[in-house]
Design a protein around this motif. Sequence first.
Motif, PDB file in Angstrom:
ATOM      1  N   ILE A   1      55.397  49.645  34.458  1.00  0.00           N
ATOM      2  CA  ILE A   1      55.215  50.562  33.332  1.00  0.00           C
ATOM      3  C   ILE A   1      54.700  51.914  33.811  1.00  0.00           C
ATOM      4  O   ILE A   1      55.219  52.965  33.428  1.00  0.00           O
ATOM      5  CB  ILE A   1      54.236  49.950  32.299  1.00  0.00           C
ATOM      6  N   SER A   2      53.653  51.892  34.642  1.00  0.00           N
ATOM      7  CA  SER A   2      53.063  53.147  35.129  1.00  0.00           C
ATOM      8  C   SER A   2      52.314  52.883  36.432  1.00  0.00           C
ATOM      9  O   SER A   2      51.479  51.978  36.495  1.00  0.00           O
ATOM     10  CB  SER A   2      52.103  53.736  34.097  1.00  0.00           C
ATOM     11  N   ARG A   3      52.611  53.647  37.451  1.00  0.00           N
ATOM     12  CA  ARG A   3      51.918  53.512  38.733  1.00  0.00           C
ATOM     13  C   ARG A   3      50.639  54.340  38.777  1.00  0.00           C
ATOM     14  O   ARG A   3      49.889  54.276  39.741  1.00  0.00           O
ATOM     15  CB  ARG A   3      52.843  53.935  39.883  1.00  0.00           C
ATOM     16  N   VAL A   4      50.420  55.147  37.759  1.00  0.00           N
ATOM     17  CA  VAL A   4      49.222  55.992  37.722  1.00  0.00           C
ATOM     18  C   VAL A   4      48.012  55.200  37.256  1.00  0.00           C
ATOM     19  O   VAL A   4      46.888  55.418  37.711  1.00  0.00           O
ATOM     20  CB  VAL A   4      49.464  57.216  36.806  1.00  0.00           C
ATOM     21  N   VAL A   5      48.209  54.259  36.360  1.00  0.00           N
ATOM     22  CA  VAL A   5      47.106  53.464  35.800  1.00  0.00           C
ATOM     23  C   VAL A   5      46.529  52.543  36.873  1.00  0.00           C
ATOM     24  O   VAL A   5      47.284  51.848  37.561  1.00  0.00           O
ATOM     25  CB  VAL A   5      47.591  52.634  34.599  1.00  0.00           C
ATOM     26  N   PRO A   6      45.206  52.505  37.054  1.00  0.00           N
ATOM     27  CA  PRO A   6      44.584  51.592  38.031  1.00  0.00           C
ATOM     28  C   PRO A   6      44.559  50.162  37.488  1.00  0.00           C
ATOM     29  O   PRO A   6      43.544  49.692  36.955  1.00  0.00           O
ATOM     30  CB  PRO A   6      43.181  52.178  38.194  1.00  0.00           C
ATOM     31  N   TRP A   7      45.668  49.458  37.609  1.00  0.00           N
ATOM     32  CA  TRP A   7      45.799  48.135  36.999  1.00  0.00           C
ATOM     33  C   TRP A   7      44.825  47.119  37.589  1.00  0.00           C
ATOM     34  O   TRP A   7      44.422  46.167  36.900  1.00  0.00           O
ATOM     35  CB  TRP A   7      47.241  47.648  37.130  1.00  0.00           C
ATOM     36  N   ALA A   8      44.465  47.289  38.863  1.00  0.00           N
ATOM     37  CA  ALA A   8      43.503  46.359  39.457  1.00  0.00           C
ATOM     38  C   ALA A   8      42.162  46.431  38.721  1.00  0.00           C
ATOM     39  O   ALA A   8      41.516  45.407  38.460  1.00  0.00           O
ATOM     40  CB  ALA A   8      43.309  46.670  40.942  1.00  0.00           C
ATOM     41  N   LEU A   9      41.752  47.658  38.375  1.00  0.00           N
ATOM     42  CA  LEU A   9      40.507  47.816  37.627  1.00  0.00           C
ATOM     43  C   LEU A   9      40.642  47.241  36.213  1.00  0.00           C
ATOM     44  O   LEU A   9      39.710  46.608  35.696  1.00  0.00           O
ATOM     45  CB  LEU A   9      40.135  49.300  37.561  1.00  0.00           C
ATOM     46  N   VAL A  10      41.809  47.428  35.620  1.00  0.00           N
ATOM     47  CA  VAL A  10      42.056  46.866  34.293  1.00  0.00           C
ATOM     48  C   VAL A  10      41.919  45.342  34.331  1.00  0.00           C
ATOM     49  O   VAL A  10      41.301  44.723  33.451  1.00  0.00           O
ATOM     50  CB  VAL A  10      43.452  47.271  33.784  1.00  0.00           C
ATOM     51  N   VAL A  11      42.478  44.740  35.365  1.00  0.00           N
ATOM     52  CA  VAL A  11      42.400  43.281  35.512  1.00  0.00           C
ATOM     53  C   VAL A  11      40.959  42.827  35.648  1.00  0.00           C
ATOM     54  O   VAL A  11      40.532  41.845  35.023  1.00  0.00           O
ATOM     55  CB  VAL A  11      43.237  42.826  36.732  1.00  0.00           C
ATOM     56  N   LEU A  12      40.187  43.534  36.480  1.00  0.00           N
ATOM     57  CA  LEU A  12      38.789  43.143  36.673  1.00  0.00           C
ATOM     58  C   LEU A  12      37.993  43.238  35.370  1.00  0.00           C
ATOM     59  O   LEU A  12      37.188  42.351  35.050  1.00  0.00           O
ATOM     60  CB  LEU A  12      38.132  44.014  37.741  1.00  0.00           C
ATOM     61  N   VAL A  13      38.217  44.299  34.604  1.00  0.00           N
ATOM     62  CA  VAL A  13      37.482  44.481  33.341  1.00  0.00           C
ATOM     63  C   VAL A  13      37.854  43.382  32.352  1.00  0.00           C
ATOM     64  O   VAL A  13      36.987  42.739  31.733  1.00  0.00           O
ATOM     65  CB  VAL A  13      37.771  45.874  32.748  1.00  0.00           C
ATOM     66  N   LEU A  14      39.152  43.130  32.186  1.00  0.00           N
ATOM     67  CA  LEU A  14      39.601  42.110  31.237  1.00  0.00           C
ATOM     68  C   LEU A  14      39.154  40.706  31.682  1.00  0.00           C
ATOM     69  O   LEU A  14      38.743  39.888  30.843  1.00  0.00           O
ATOM     70  CB  LEU A  14      41.124  42.158  31.100  1.00  0.00           C
TER      71      LEU A  14
ATOM     72  N   VAL B   1      51.831  43.039  37.914  1.00  0.00           N
ATOM     73  CA  VAL B   1      53.256  43.230  38.193  1.00  0.00           C
ATOM     74  C   VAL B   1      53.933  44.042  37.093  1.00  0.00           C
ATOM     75  O   VAL B   1      54.645  45.020  37.364  1.00  0.00           O
ATOM     76  CB  VAL B   1      53.953  41.862  38.364  1.00  0.00           C
ATOM     77  N   VAL B   2      53.706  43.644  35.854  1.00  0.00           N
ATOM     78  CA  VAL B   2      54.333  44.359  34.736  1.00  0.00           C
ATOM     79  C   VAL B   2      53.742  45.759  34.596  1.00  0.00           C
ATOM     80  O   VAL B   2      54.463  46.742  34.368  1.00  0.00           O
ATOM     81  CB  VAL B   2      54.163  43.571  33.416  1.00  0.00           C
ATOM     82  N   GLY B   3      52.422  45.863  34.747  1.00  0.00           N
ATOM     83  CA  GLY B   3      51.773  47.163  34.626  1.00  0.00           C
ATOM     84  C   GLY B   3      52.275  48.166  35.634  1.00  0.00           C
ATOM     85  O   GLY B   3      52.474  49.349  35.317  1.00  0.00           O
ATOM     86  N   ARG B   4      52.520  47.700  36.863  1.00  0.00           N
ATOM     87  CA  ARG B   4      53.019  48.614  37.893  1.00  0.00           C
ATOM     88  C   ARG B   4      54.385  49.162  37.521  1.00  0.00           C
ATOM     89  O   ARG B   4      54.720  50.306  37.845  1.00  0.00           O
ATOM     90  CB  ARG B   4      53.082  47.879  39.235  1.00  0.00           C
TER      91      ARG B   4
END
Length: 555
Positions: free
Chosen positions: A192-205, A187-190
């Motif tokens: 900040i930037s809609r370009v960043v693939p936040w779903a992938l960031v979540v999976l990695v973390l 939610v916060v990441g979206r």
Amino acid sequence: MQHPLAGLTRHNLATELTAGVTLLAIAIPLNIGYAQIANLPPTAGLYALIVPTIVYALAVSSRQVVASPDAAAAALVASSLGGLATAGSAGYATLALAQAIICGVMFALLAVFKLGFLANFLSKPILVGFVGGLALDIAVSQVAKMLGVKIDSGGEFPEKLVGLVSGLGTLNPWSLALSACAVAVLVVGRRISRVVPWALVVLVLARLAVVLAGLDSRGVAVLGEVPAGPPALTWPVLDWSLWLALIPSALALTLVTTAEGLLVSRSYAEKHGYPFNANRDLLAFGLANVAAGAQGSFAVGSSTSRTAAMDQAGSRTQLPALVLAAGTLLLLLFGTALLADIPSPAIGAIVGVAIVPLLGVREFIELWRQDRFEFGVGAACFLVTLLVGSIAGILVAFVLALVNLAKRAASPAIDVLESSGDPGESLLEDAPAGSTTAPGVIVIRLAAPLFFANGAVFTAAAKHAITAAGPARVHHLVVDMEAVTDVDVTGAEAFAALKHWLVTHDVSLSFSRVRPTTLPRLSLLGVLSTEAVYPTNRAAIAKLGAERPGQASSP
């Protein structure tokens, strides 16, 4: 036939490749989640990103629409197959393949016979209600996954809800904490930037958290081993009775995808000024679904969210789809070990956040403000889909669409003009101010086709116009046919009854502005016989007013 990579130039090649990498980062976690919604293995979601995606990209006319399973389709697959086989079994997976193939055949038939207009029956309120019902059903399953509560994901919504509430005592605090962090990042990441693939960031973390903190040993469910290797060619072998049992759900999937897919294709084509061919797009959906059923996946539709993401990334071709297919294939060949430790609560959080817009809260508020009847249509479809099932929901959707259509068609605009010689006198309050005709003449115009829903309404309006003016003062009735584009048998019978009534009241009948394309139909059904057909102008109407009743002239 335009080239599948039309619009690609050396100037935008880098942009398209970058968009493809972004699409890969978005699609992989979502498709794993959608496969779980459909009660299928993760590979079913990943396989959909390879052959079906390539086939669709090479066949479609749209330069931007992304084909993929989505949340609503996955929920429909789960709800429709749950009563035919045990979720997670080999028989269940085989049914999913067969369902996708049936969808492919239906798409092809729609394209060949140009029947895509059937999807127009799924109006906005119906789509909002149907998809919203499926989304809420999905939400319960994802919340259970986020909390670490085990429920029967193949059950109906009430059973899932009861299972979730009764299972809160078994809530896993580590799952709750992990999913809460995942939702916060998304939610916060979206924002900040809609370009960043936040779903992938979540999976990695989330995967790092599982590996470093040993969360799997503390009750946090993980994805588990994912078979490596490319998709294999297969074909579902089922009894004919099961093939037939899959037809209703396949039809629902096909119609929903047709309505949404063509709408998205058309909107982006108009936005960016490139050609759009609806029948070709339907055929592309058909080929993609057959490919999905023949290589271990499930029904494929259009992804509105991913298409919007590609548009924001500057993509104007199908090259990102090909990059997605290549990247997914490499992952299946060399990187499946990375998927095994992905925690289920993180996947639930990703899917849960993705489906929140599908609940249609804003759309329902807008419908309530704009049209209460349309709101009722959407709400009824929502409740039936949620409480009874997706197939019942789509059936009710079509019934409500027909009711809505009949309701509006039964009250067409009917303009009536008459004059006894006094300027400005008109029969109806809504007639144009100052509109008059020749003395003794009434002109009536039906602004719709004449058919079963409005035939009686039209004849009643004509009779009322004559009787209200006084039959002794009215000698001629002129029917303006400009807006009558068609007539059916019931409408013709209603008109025949009106003609008989006019004869008994010594009123002659004439027509004006009859469309040449409707003349054969009107003659065949007896609407036109020996009556006069006049052009609409004051001279013709004045001529009618000067004639004696029953002596109408030929044009």
